[in-house]
Design an enzyme around this catalytic site. Structure first.
Site, PDB file in Angstrom:
ATOM      1  N   ASP A 169      21.819  18.062 -13.706  1.00 59.20           N
ATOM      2  CA  ASP A 169      21.105  16.784 -13.655  1.00 59.20           C
ATOM      3  C   ASP A 169      20.552  16.274 -14.993  1.00 59.20           C
ATOM      4  OD1 ASP A 169      21.543  17.786 -11.138  1.00 59.20           O
ATOM      5  OD2 ASP A 169      19.503  17.532 -10.424  1.00 59.20           O
ATOM      6  N   GLU A 393      16.850  30.728  -9.054  1.00 51.37           N
ATOM      7  CA  GLU A 393      17.845  29.676  -9.292  1.00 51.37           C
ATOM      8  C   GLU A 393      18.368  29.765 -10.732  1.00 51.37           C
ATOM      9  OE1 GLU A 393      15.986  25.890  -8.755  1.00 51.37           O
ATOM     10  OE2 GLU A 393      17.872  24.756  -8.748  1.00 51.37           O
TER      11      GLU A 393
HETATM   12  C1  DGY Z   1      17.907  17.450  -6.828  1.00 52.04           C
HETATM   13  O1  DGY Z   1      17.425  16.827  -5.884  1.00 52.04           O
HETATM   14  O2  DGY Z   1      17.249  18.002  -7.711  1.00 52.04           O
HETATM   15  C2  DGY Z   1      19.323  17.668  -6.879  1.00 52.04           C
HETATM   16  O3  DGY Z   1      19.754  18.331  -8.012  1.00 52.04           O
HETATM   17  C3  DGY Z   1      20.123  16.474  -6.554  1.00 52.04           C
HETATM   18  O4  DGY Z   1      21.372  16.965  -6.223  1.00 52.04           O
END
Ligand code: DGY
Length: 425
Positions: A169, A393
């Site tokens: 992201d 994660e």
């Molecule tokens: C989030 O909501 O952080 C996700 O990465 C979107 O896919």
């Protein structure tokens, strides 16, 4: 066995047990959520990795994971990045915000297509048991790959229309491109991610404003790809998405051979993508890079996705030197951004932390391309981090501290399917 070795074996057994337990706990009936709270739905590439993990425990459950993922596929061929099987108020933006009007409810964008690669991995473990599932999934996978080439492949490389599509992201790769996103219509909203995880480990507010602005833009044009191409200020050829699709096409072509389907169309896509990759080579940086398709500029970012060139089977040129330099600067494992970057932040999501799931595919590629030492180093580093700390994660590459969500499906999955198996697994 000496005492230390005995303790280590005990810990490995315990971690194996915990990994299987995490897969079971995050199972919502035919699909896994990434982790409770933070990510309570079926995510596209998380789900494919979950299937890889399941294949160590229960092959038919592994196939079911992929089959459930493709239940969310659109008639266009696109496989959405989230499938909202059961609404959970703990996540934002939920299905009402996306407004895609699909059954099952889904988001309007996609994610890296690792599914064909994982399908091949599962099939190779038990070809007879997997044949019917490969036959069933073959056309949906073809349709998805074709959608990428037709809708996102105009430059040869693969474009993302939203940073969330990349799965990385807040990667620096699109920071410059994202600055052109108009956030004036975003208004007030309440993030949920920062109520589950330390905000220092998540994207900033400005990033979220941009994410939402792009969701509203897509929704307002009914998620029509040609309108998005025309109207959106954000279109980036993502080096990660491109490498992952190229690799997935090679695996899909191999699966075609197994079930007696033609690979001619897929070979065309492979040639198209190989030519596209060549344009992403950044000589100054010494690695492949992402490109802002609105300006034609390479981003100048050495991110972990650059190191998927081996996985993609693309000539890595001098990328090895870049990889070695980056590894020298991060004592615990491969960081998501070069520590030499002024924006490196070992806590903040894709601006520095090391991600076991990405290490697994970088490591696979290195092992396959004859870089056994580097592959083994990556695997052992990942092994040590998870053994000492658990199934986070992501991890801080400078201290090995666990970060982001805990009891994470894909970390447990790659522990079972890659970390504990050996470099060529
Ligand atoms: C989030 O909501 O952080 C996700 O990465 C979107 O896919």
């Amino acid at each position: 066995m000496n005492n230390m070795a005995a303790i280590e074996t005990l810990n490995i057994d315990e971690r194996n047990r915990q990994a299987a337990e995490i897969l079971r706990t995050n199972d919502r009936g035919g699909y896994n959520i990434p982790t409770a709270g933070l990510y309570p739905y079926q995510w596209n590439w998380d789900s494919a990795f979950a299937a890889w993990g399941w294949s160590e425990i229960d092959i038919s459950r592994a196939w079911r994971e992929l089959e459930t993922l493709f239940k969310g596929q659109w008639s266009t061929g696109m496989v959405p990045h989230i499938i909202f099987h059961e609404v959970d108020e703990g996540y934002f933006p939920g299905p009402d915000v996306w407004g895609t009007h699909k059954t099952p409810q889904t988001s309007g964008i996609t994610q890296p297509p690792v599914a064909a690669t994982i399908a091949r991995k599962i099939y190779e473990k038990a070809p007879q048991a997997g044949r019917a599932s490969v036959e069933q999934l073959f056309k949906p996978m073809m349709d998805w790959h074709r959608w990428f080439i037709e809708q996102r492949g105009e430059s040869g490389a693969i474009a993302i229309t939203h940073p969330w599509e990349s799965g990385r992201d807040n990667a620096l790769d699109w920071e410059a491109a994202a600055q052109s996103i108009d956030i004036s219509n975003v208004g007030d909203y309440t993030r949920r991610d920062t109520s589950h995880v330390n905000p220092e480990m998540r994207p900033r507010k400005i990033d979220y404003d941009r994410y939402l602005a792009l969701v509203y833009l897509g929704r307002d044009v009914g998620w029509d790809e040609s309108k998005i191409r025309e109207l959106s200020p954000f279109r980036v050829a993502d080096v990660g998405m491109t490498f992952i699709l190229l690799r997935a096409c090679r695996d899909l072509a191999w699966l075609a051979g197994e079930i007696g389907e033609s690979r001619v169309e897929i070979d065309g896509w492979i040639a198209h993508l190989e030519a596209g990759c060549a344009q992403l080579w950044n000589e100054e940086l010494g690695c492949y890079d992402s490109m802002d398709l609105k300006t034609g500029k390479l981003s100048g970012t050495k991110s972990v996705a650059s190191f998927l060139c081996w996985y993609a089977g693309v000539d890595p040129k001098s990328t090895k030197t870049s990889l070695e330099r980056v590894l020298e600067l991060a004592p615990f494992s491969l960081p998501s951004l070069d520590p030499a970057s002024s924006r490196f932040d070992p806590k903040r999501y894709w601006l520095g932390p090391t991600w076991p799931v990405v290490n697994s595919i970088v490591g696979l590629g290195l092992a396959e391309q004859g870089e056994a030492e580097l592959a083994e180093r990556l695997r052992k580093d990942t092994f040590e981090m998870i053994l000492q700390t658990g199934f986070y994660e992501y991890f801080n590459p400078m201290t090995a501290a666990g970060e982001g969500g805990n009891n994470f499906t894909w970390t447990a999955a790659v522990w079972l399917a890659w970390v504990t198996k050996g470099p060529a697994s």
